[in-house]
Structures are given as structure tokens and as C-alpha cells.
Motif scaffolding. Structure first.
Motif, short mmCIF file in Angstrom:
data_model
loop_
_atom_site.label_atom_id
_atom_site.label_comp_id
_atom_site.label_asym_id
_atom_site.label_seq_id
_atom_site.Cartn_x
_atom_site.Cartn_y
_atom_site.Cartn_z
N UNK A 122 18.25 14.36 38.71
CA UNK A 122 17.66 15.53 39.39
C UNK A 122 16.90 16.42 38.40
N UNK A 123 16.17 15.78 37.52
CA UNK A 123 15.29 16.49 36.59
C UNK A 123 13.87 15.91 36.75
N UNK A 124 12.91 16.78 36.62
CA UNK A 124 11.51 16.35 36.72
C UNK A 124 10.98 15.97 35.34
N UNK A 158 22.43 26.30 28.49
CA UNK A 158 23.25 27.41 27.99
C UNK A 158 22.57 28.11 26.84
N UNK A 159 21.92 27.37 25.96
CA UNK A 159 21.29 27.98 24.79
C UNK A 159 19.93 28.61 25.10
N UNK A 160 19.21 28.06 26.05
CA UNK A 160 17.83 28.53 26.29
C UNK A 160 17.68 29.33 27.57
N UNK A 161 18.63 29.20 28.51
CA UNK A 161 18.48 29.84 29.81
C UNK A 161 17.35 29.25 30.63
N UNK A 162 17.02 28.01 30.37
CA UNK A 162 15.89 27.36 31.04
C UNK A 162 16.06 27.35 32.55
N UNK A 163 15.04 27.84 33.24
CA UNK A 163 14.96 27.75 34.70
C UNK A 163 13.53 27.36 35.06
N UNK A 164 13.31 26.24 35.75
CA UNK A 164 11.94 25.83 36.10
C UNK A 164 11.33 26.78 37.13
N UNK A 165 10.03 26.81 37.19
CA UNK A 165 9.35 27.62 38.18
C UNK A 165 9.64 27.17 39.59
N UNK A 190 5.27 17.05 43.11
CA UNK A 190 5.63 18.35 42.55
C UNK A 190 6.97 18.20 41.88
N UNK A 191 7.34 19.12 40.97
CA UNK A 191 8.64 18.97 40.31
C UNK A 191 9.80 18.86 41.30
N UNK A 192 9.80 19.69 42.36
CA UNK A 192 10.89 19.63 43.32
C UNK A 192 10.94 18.32 44.07
N UNK A 205 12.43 25.39 41.60
CA UNK A 205 13.83 25.01 41.42
C UNK A 205 14.33 24.03 42.48
N UNK A 206 13.44 23.59 43.35
CA UNK A 206 13.86 22.66 44.41
C UNK A 206 14.49 21.41 43.80
N UNK A 207 15.68 21.08 44.23
CA UNK A 207 16.43 19.88 43.81
C UNK A 207 16.79 19.89 42.33
N UNK A 208 16.60 20.98 41.61
CA UNK A 208 16.92 21.01 40.19
C UNK A 208 18.43 20.91 40.00
N UNK A 209 18.87 19.84 39.30
CA UNK A 209 20.29 19.57 39.02
C UNK A 209 21.11 19.67 40.31
#
Length: 903
Positions: free
Chosen positions: A757-759, A725-732, A882-884, A734-738
Motif C-alpha cells: 500500500x505504497x505508491x 517516525x523519524x520524518x513525519x512523512x505524509x503524502x499529499x 494517481x498515488x491513491x 493519502x488514499x489507501x496509504x498503508x
């Protein structure tokens, strides 16, 4: 001979009577005892039924030692064939040199007790020479040479003398005593007495600094001026720059490139040899430019002199030589058809410019060596003998073995030149560039690199030929340079060899023997410069020997220019202190002027990373990428190798590639964190599987940890939501993110569940935002276990009511307040695997360490990752793709923060 009378009047009795000499007459071997008689005047007379008569008498001379003359005359009616006059005869317990075997240009051989004969190169005026030596007692030995010094009415041949009726021949014998090993007898006659060709040696040319560069040269390349790789007829341009680059790739560089615009073109018209230089494309200006360009790339430029050119346009050869050298700025002159130079030729060169080398086509004999500083082992000797005794006469003399491409593979010639510490001349005159050239040149490049890096050692006046070995047909020469000792090795054993070979010198007091074996002192070590590995001496019959590995070769290659194998062993003082830990190399080398680091074996086709001496901490990954094998660290001074260390890393062994950046330090315990006081930790970890090797916990030293803070619980869904909410963080990716959230937020009632579900990268991003970082595996272990090495955070016995037992699904992080670590850290095992900061690479895979186990525990097969709560002495790798791919329902994390110490 029964005794020796010394100059001080003392008498040395021989253990056994020895003949004065032996000889072969009409292919019949005889000893002097069969034919010598003492005459009334005290001289010895020589008389054979075949009509060969003469005498053996002592003569006075101003040189050192004793001199005798053997005078022989054929008073018979048949022509006699005389050969192999050997002092003291061919005795099994003697060292002697004579010629044997089928006729060839080089058929002289050295015989030693206990070994087979070795072919040797002798000076061109001494092929018929005989040498003999034997021990008189335990302290002194006697050596002698025989030289054919006069003949009349006889026919002198290379190894024999034909004596027609009425013909005579005279041999001079020179005797003296020596001590120490048998090699010192050779040194006495060859190096100290110059085979009695000279009364003294004029070192004027050898003392000139401007001429010393040829001693360090190892590769000479000669070619015709019309060679299309030198000057392209079609393109109308010189291609020297391409040749220089090719030399750099193969040999580091050519030390010398020479051009030959004369024979066999000379004589078509009246132009003389000098005119042909003047008429080269672009004239003398172009040749001068080529010479300058070559020197810019550490390559000297040679021209040629043909002294037989007397029928073309008349021109004073000395004036012309001065003019051509000056105009081209040549660095040397090949003396065609000459085995020597002259002071007049050198003076002609000196008038043009300093540092110009006279380089004879043949090898100078001892009496000519003072007038020239370099020459060659002629290619008329197709198979170079194994031992070059010219190197013993004047080690500073620049010797090069000629290798004609037309004569076939160079392997054997390069290998033997390496044994003898001499250079190679590649002569490209004949047409044809066979496909094997590159392979042979690579081998020559390997020998050349070692010769260059130890150039001073290969000028050692005290070098020792053919040191003691445990295997015949493997020859070893010893060279010294201060504290450095070098052994060059050449083998004719086609099966190869792997075992003890070279006896460590008895006077080399560098080793100590203990109950655990022979150990080198801390200040010296042995290294194979051929294979680049450490060499440990072994004991054989209470004597130290160096084990040697020599490659096998095809037995059908014996007797061809493909035969043989090399090795090189060096004794170095320990000047480099280096170690490898994971991805890092720590180096300390206070001496020298350059450090070279190689991935794999050093070579001109490999790339080194170069650093100044001193202390360095270097990343292997940054230099060599995902490299996981041998690292070679070398220390140089003025291009010569001072020391070498080899760092071995077994393939597949992982190394730490991550690092952690310290956070801003806190003076008080942050909210939601636990203070962990500094301490010492031994990582007593048991990996779960070794198919993909785990880090080497067992041999890792004790870890010293500073005080830090760690989250009391794993990071929860609500905490991670605040971060987003504070940073607007979105990974490059996004597969399986949260994946477990809905509409960008966690499901109600799961706010205190660990975020999953975080890398690894997602966790780092959160930690950075929070002013924290991920814990190292050691920090996680210490916070969970404390100082008593317990198996579970609460003690040594497992309790399923103190953690998620692996059958309850994901639970809130504060579900087990009673299950604290000694420091008060909660939810350590069983709920979610927890990421640490420790990322590893094994060259093929990358993984991060996770700890604690999770709620998921598959049981249908042993091949699954072991789930459920995991004891504190177990660890698990998370293989990264990979992160996803890496995000999953069972992996979360907690953070740490650095603290001011002592608070």
C-alpha cells in the motif's frame, strides 16, 4: 543533310538524311526537302506553287556556330499564313520546340522522344522561335534555333506571320554541336548564346553585392495604397505591422511588400505620381517609418513607377525617382508596363541609396537582361506553362510568377513555380478576399520554405530541366549546390504516384550494389523534403531509381488552377549523427551554425527548437511534451539546409522518462544489503501482453552495470515505520496509504512482512531518506539472475517450496532463506511485486515496471494480470493513475545504493 563538315575539315556522316527544317503553310505541314533546290551559285532556293519563293543561304558572322538565312517572299496573289519553322523538322526521335494547340499567349511546347509535349515559357521576343536537336552519333549532337529577324509588308503575330502578296519575311538559323544529354543543347542556345540576342553579356549589375538579395527573395506582395488592410480609412492608421505578422505566420515573412498609390487613381487631378506618394497619410515621414519597420522584420519595401504618366504635373522622372526613393528609403521599384529597365533608371535609384532593385512588370528578353536583375511571369498568361526556359538563360535573374487573387486558386501556380525554382508575386489589387486564400497560402508557404532553404541550388547555372523519369506527366528538374543535389517534382497524374521515378545520374558514384541490394555510402543519403522521410533507391533494369510518393488530386481539377502535386528529393552529405533512445535525442553536428529540431514536419506554422552545432543530449518530453511521432533534425548554415535526419518512433511505443540520481557511494557493504559486482547483462525479457506495448527489450543493446548494493530483502513494515517516525512523512494524496496498518502502525506480527500500500512516490521518499534509490529494472534483473541467464533465482526449475507459491497470503521476507540468487539476494519472486525505478510513457499512458510476481494469483479468467511467482524472464507494467489509485496490497519495493568501483 547527309553529313556535317567540321572546322577541322573532318566529315561527320549522319545515320539518316535530315531535313534542314519544317514549316506549316496555310495549316499544311511540309518539310524543306519538298521545296528546296540548289541553285547555280550554290545557295538553296525555295519555291512553292502557292507563290512563296525565297532562298536559304549561309552568312558570315562573328558569333559562334553557323548562321543561315531563310528569306521568303510572297510573289503570288493570295495572303499566306506561315508558322512553326522548326530546324530539322518535327521528327519523333528529335527534341524540338514549336507551338501547337488552340491559340493562347503561351502555346509553345517542348517535344522529347518517349514523352508527351511539355508547355514552355519563352522570352517575349521569341515565341515564334523554333528549336531542334538530334544525335549525330554516340558522342555529339547537333542543335539549332530559328528566329524571325526581319519582315517587310508582312504582319508579324506572336506565333505566325501573315504574308500578303509582295510581303517578305526572314528567319535566321543558328547551328552548333554539343555533347552529353539533350538538355545541353538547350543550355548552349539559351544560356551560352542568349538565343543570339547578344554577342556578350554585361554582368555589371549581377556582380553588385548590394543587388544580389533579390535572388534569395521568394515572396513579393503588392497592394494598392487604399487597400483597407494596408491603411484603414475608419481607424485612420496604417496596418502594415499586422500584414507583416500575417506574412510571418504564412511564409516565414514577406520578402517584399510594395505599395501602389497611383493607377487607377492617377489622373483625377493634376497631381503626378510622385505627388501621390507625398500626399499619403503622414507624408514621406510616415512612409519612411513603414519602410524601416518592414526591414526590421526582414521585409523590403517597394514603390512603383508609371512611365506613361506624362500628362499630369511636369517633373523630371529621374530626379523625382531619386528623391522619392531617398525620402522613403525604398528598396525597389516596380516598373509599370515595362519589360525592361534602363541604366538611367538604375543610376537614379543608386543616387538615392544602394541596393535598390528595378522590377519589371514583364519578363526581360535576353538583350535587356544585362540592364535589370528581376522581373515577373505576367498574369496575362493565366495558366503558367510547366517549364520556364527564361530560368535557363540567366539563373541569377530573379523571376516571380504573378498570382492575382481574382484569378482563383494559387495551387497550380505555386506548384509550377516550385518546379522551376522561382518566386511568387501575390498581387492584391482586385477586391475580394475569398475563403480559400489561407489554404492556398499554406501550400505556398510550404514551397517557399524549401526554395529559401536551398536558394543557392536554385541559382545553379548547370541545373538540368526535365530529367529522365519512368512516368510521363510527372516532370522533374535537377539542381546542385556543392555536394547537395535537389530534385523538384511536379505531377499531373490525378491518381497520384508511388514508385520508382527518377533515374539516379550515372556519374553520381555514391552507391554500391551488394547481394543484399543497393546501399548508400555512409557519407550520403536521400531525403524527401516534401514528406520528410528517408528515400532508398531501388533497382529497375540494372539502373538505380528514386522512389517517389505524389499525392492524388481530384481528376475534375485537371485544366484548372487546382491541379497538380509536388515532391522534392534531396541528396545530402551526412553531417548530422543523431539517434533516439526513449525520451532522449543524441545529436552530433560539428558543422554549420544552427540545429533545428521539429516535432513532425518542418513548416512556418510549426515551432522548432534551435541549438548551436556540436553535441547535444535532449529530452523530447521537455521540448514537445507527450509527443510520440516523427522528429526531424535539420542542420543549417546561413539559413540554408545542409542536412536533415528523420527519427521515427512508432505511435504507442514507450520510452523511458525516469532517471536515477546516484546516491552517495559506499566503500563497504551497508547493513542489510548485498554487494553486486559490475557486469554485463542482456535483458532477455518476455512481456506478458502487447496490447499496450512494452519496452523493446529484444533490440536493446547489452547493459553494462557498475558495482552496486541491493537490499537483501524487500523493505519491511518495521523499516517503513521507522522512516515515518523519524520524518513525519505524509503524502499529499493519502488514499489507501498503508491501508493494512492500524492507527498509524503495522499490525503486531507483521513487522517483517513487505510493506505494501505504497505508491511509487512513497517508495522514492523512503529511499531518499535511507540514502538509497530504487533499482533500475536492469539492476533488479542482474541482482536476481546473475550472469548465467537462469529462469529462477535458484536455478532453471520452479520449486514451490522456494517462494510464496501464490496461495499462502503475504509472508515474512525471510521465509525462504534457501531461495537465494547467485549473489545472495532473497525473497525475489512470489511474495510481492517489486517496484523498479523505470517509468515509461507512450504518449497516452504512464507506467512503471514491477518484477517478481506476488502472493495473489487470480485464475478465473485469462484477462487478469498473471499473478503468483513470475520467472525472471517475465516483466509486468504497473499502469499509473494517481498515488491513491496505485497503492495496493501486492506491490512493495527494495532499494539499491551506489558503490565505489573495484572494492
Amino acid at each position: 543533310m547527309k553529313s556535317l563538315v567540321l572546322s577541322d575539315g573532318n566529315n561527320l556522316l549522319l545515320g539518316n538524311p535530315e531535313p534542314l527544317f519544317s514549316f506549316v503553310l496555310n495549316e499544311h505541314y511540309q518539310l524543306s526537302t519538298e521545296s528546296l533546290r540548289r541553285s547555280e551559285d550554290g545557295n538553296l532556293t525555295f519555291k512553292l506553287d502557292r507563290g512563296l519563293h525565297g532562298e536559304y543561304r549561309k552568312v558570315e558572322f562573328i558569333g559562334k556556330g553557323l548562321k543561315y538565312i531563310l528569306f521568303l517572299e510572297n510573289i503570288g496573289s493570295d495572303t499566306l499564313l506561315l508558322e512553326n519553322i522548326i530546324p530539322f523538322g518535327q521528327q519523333y526521335n528529335h527534341v524540338f520546340i514549336t507551338s501547337t494547340g488552340p491559340w493562347e499567349l503561351a502555346r509553345a511546347k517542348l517535344f522529347r522522344p518517349g514523352y508527351g509535349p511539355v508547355r514552355v515559357i519563352l522570352p517575349d521576343n521569341a515565341w515564334e522561335m523554333g528549336y531542334g536537336a538530334f544525335p549525330v552519333n554516340n558522342e555529339v549532337s547537333l542543335c539549332a534555333i530559328s528566329r524571325r529577324t526581319a519582315w517587310e509588308g508582312s504582319i508579324r503575330r506572336r506565333y505566325e506571320t501573315l504574308i500578303p502578296p509582295g510581303g517578305t519575311v526572314e528567319y535566321s538559323f543558328y547551328f552548333d554541336l554539343f555533347s552529353s544529354s539533350w538538355q545541353e543543347g538547350l543550355r548552349l542556345m539559351f544560356q551560352d548564346r542568349w538565343l543570339y540576342d547578344l554577342d556578350n553579356f554585361d554582368n555589371t549589375l549581377y556582380d553588385r553585392d548590394d543587388l544580389k538579395w533579390i535572388r534569395d527573395a521568394k515572396i513579393i506582395f503588392l497592394q494598392f495604397a487604399w487597400d483597407q488592410e494596408f491603411y484603414s480609412y475608419e481607424k485612420g492608421k496604417y496596418l502594415l505591422d499586422q500584414q507583416i505578422e500575417r506574412g510571418r505566420e504564412l511564409f516565414g515573412n514577406y520578402d517584399v511588400i510594395g505599395i501602389w498609390p497611383t493607377w487607377p487613381r492617377l489622373g483625377v487631378d493634376e497631381r503626378n505620381q510622385w505627388d501621390l506618394y507625398r500626399d499619403m497619410p503622414g507624408g514621406m515621414t510616415a512612409l519612411k517609418s513603414l519602410s524601416f519597420h518592414a526591414r526590421e522584420h526582414n521585409t523590403k519595401f517597394f514603390i512603383a513607377y508609371n512611365p506613361w504618366d506624362e500628362s499630369t504635373r511636369k517633373e523630371d522622372p529621374y530626379e523625382a525617382l531619386t528623391q522619392i526613393i531617398g525620402a522613403i528609403e525604398a528598396d525597389g521599384v516596380v516598373l509599370d508596363t515595362r519589360g525592361k529597365s534602363s541604366y538611367a533608371l538604375q543610376e537614379a535609384a543608386d543616387r538615392a541609396r544602394p541596393g535598390v532593385i528595378m522590377y519589371s512588370e514583364g519578363m526581360a528578353i535576353p538583350e535587356d537582361m544585362p540592364g535589370i536583375v528581376s522581373g515577373r511571369v505576367h498574369d496575362a498568361i493565366r495558366y503558367q506553362p510547366e517549364l520556364n526556359l527564361n530560368k535557363l538563360i540567366k539563373p541569377e535573374f530573379g523571376i516571380f510568377r504573378v498570382c492575382h487573387i481574382r484569378d482563383g486558386q494559387l495551387h497550380r501556380e505555386a506548384a509550377i513555380s516550385f518546379l522551376n525554382g522561382i518566386g511568387t508575386e501575390i498581387i492584391n489589387f482586385a477586391p475580394g478576399r475569398p475563403a480559400w486564400m489561407d489554404k492556398e497560402f499554406l501550400y505556398l508557404g510550404k514551397t517557399t520554405m524549401i526554395l529559401r532553404e536551398h536558394s543557392t541550388a536554385f541559382l545553379d547555372p548547370d541545373w538540368i530541366p526535365l530529367v529522365e523519369t519512368l512516368r510521363d506527366s510527372i516532370w522533374v528538374n535537377q539542381w546542385r549546390d556543392g555536394k547537395k543535389l535537389i530534385y523538384t517534382v511536379y505531377s499531373l497524374v490525378p491518381q497520384g504516384y508511388d514508385g520508382p521515378l527518377i533515374g539516379v545520374p550515372d556519374n553520381l558514384k555514391l552507391y554500391t550494389t551488394t547481394d543484399s541490394g543497393t546501399q548508400p555510402p555512409v557519407n550520403y543519403h536521400w531525403v524527401s523534403l516534401w514528406h520528410h522521410h528517408e528515400v532508398q533507391p531501388v533497382m529497375v533494369d540494372n539502373k538505380q531509381y528514386l522512389p517517389v510518393y505524389l499525392d492524388a488530386f481530384n481528376q475534375s481539377w485537371l485544366g484548372t488552377r487546382q491541379e497538380g502535386a509536388n515532391e522534392c528529393i534531396a541528396l545530402f552529405p551526412r553531417l548530422i549523427n543523431c539517434s533516439r533512445k526513449g525520451d532522449s535525442i543524441a545529436i552530433h553536428a560539428p558543422e554549420g551554425d544552427l540545429i533545428k529540431i521539429w516535432a513532425g514536419n518542418p513548416g512556418y506554422q510549426n515551432k522548432s527548437y534551435d541549438f548551436p552545432p556540436g553535441k547535444h543530449s535532449l529530452s523530447i518530453r521537455e521540448m514537445f511534451g507527450n509527443y510520440e511521432d516523427k522528429i526531424v533534425v535539420q542542420l543549417f548554415s546561413r539559413d540554408e539546409l545542409l542536412d536533415e535526419n528523420i527519427l521515427l518512433w512508432p505511435p504507442g511505443k514507450p520510452w523511458l522518462i525516469s532517471s536515477h540520481i546516484k546516491t552517495e557511494k559506499s566503500g563497504k557493504t551497508p547493513q542489510g544489503m548485498i554487494r553486486i559486482p559490475g557486469g554485463r547483462l542482456k535483458m532477455n525479457i518476455v512481456p506478458t501482453d502487447e496490447f499496450i506495448p512494452y519496452p523493446d527489450y529484444e533490440n536493446n543493446p547489452e547493459v553494462v552495470l557498475e558495482t552496486f548494493y541491493i537490499d537483501q530483502y524487500p523493505v519491511t513494515n518495521s523499516q517503513y515505520y521507522e522512516f515515518i517516525r523519524e520524518t513525519g512523512y505524509t503524502p499529499g494524496d493519502t488514499t489507501n496509504f498503508l491501508e493494512h496498518w492500524r492507527m498509524g502502525k503495522y499490525i503486531a506480527g507483521t513487522e517483517n512482512h513487505p510493506v505494501v500500500y505504497v505508491s511509487f512516490e512513497d517508495a522514492l521518499a523512503y529511499a531518499s531518506w535511507a540514502g538509497k534509490r530504487l533499482p533500475t529494472e536492469a539492476e533488479w534483473q542482474f541482482a536476481a539472475q546473475g550472469m548465467d541467464g537462469r529462469k529462477w533465482p535458484w536455478g532453471n526449475e520452479f520449486r514451490d517450496d522456494f517462494c510464496n507459491p501464490g496461495d499462502s497470503g503475504l509472508m515474512p521476507v525471510n521465509s525462504w532463506p534457501q531461495a537465494k540468487s547467485p549473489f545472495g539476494v532473497c525473497d525475489i519472486v512470489g511474495n510481492v511485486w517489486q517496484l523498479t525505478n523505470d517509468m515509461y510513457s507512450n504518449g497516452s499512458h504512464r507506467f512503471v515496471m514491477i518484477r517478481g510476481g506476488s502472493y495473489y494469483n487470480p485464475t478465473a479468467s485469462i484477462w487478469y494480470v498473471k499473478g503468483g511467482p513470475q520467472p525472471l524472464n517475465r516483466t509486468q507494467m504497473l499502469l499509473l493513475v494517481s498515488p491513491g489509485y496505485d497503492r495496493c496490497s501486492t506491490v512493495g519495493f527494495r532499494c539499491v545504493k551506489d558503490a565505489y568501483q573495484g572494492r
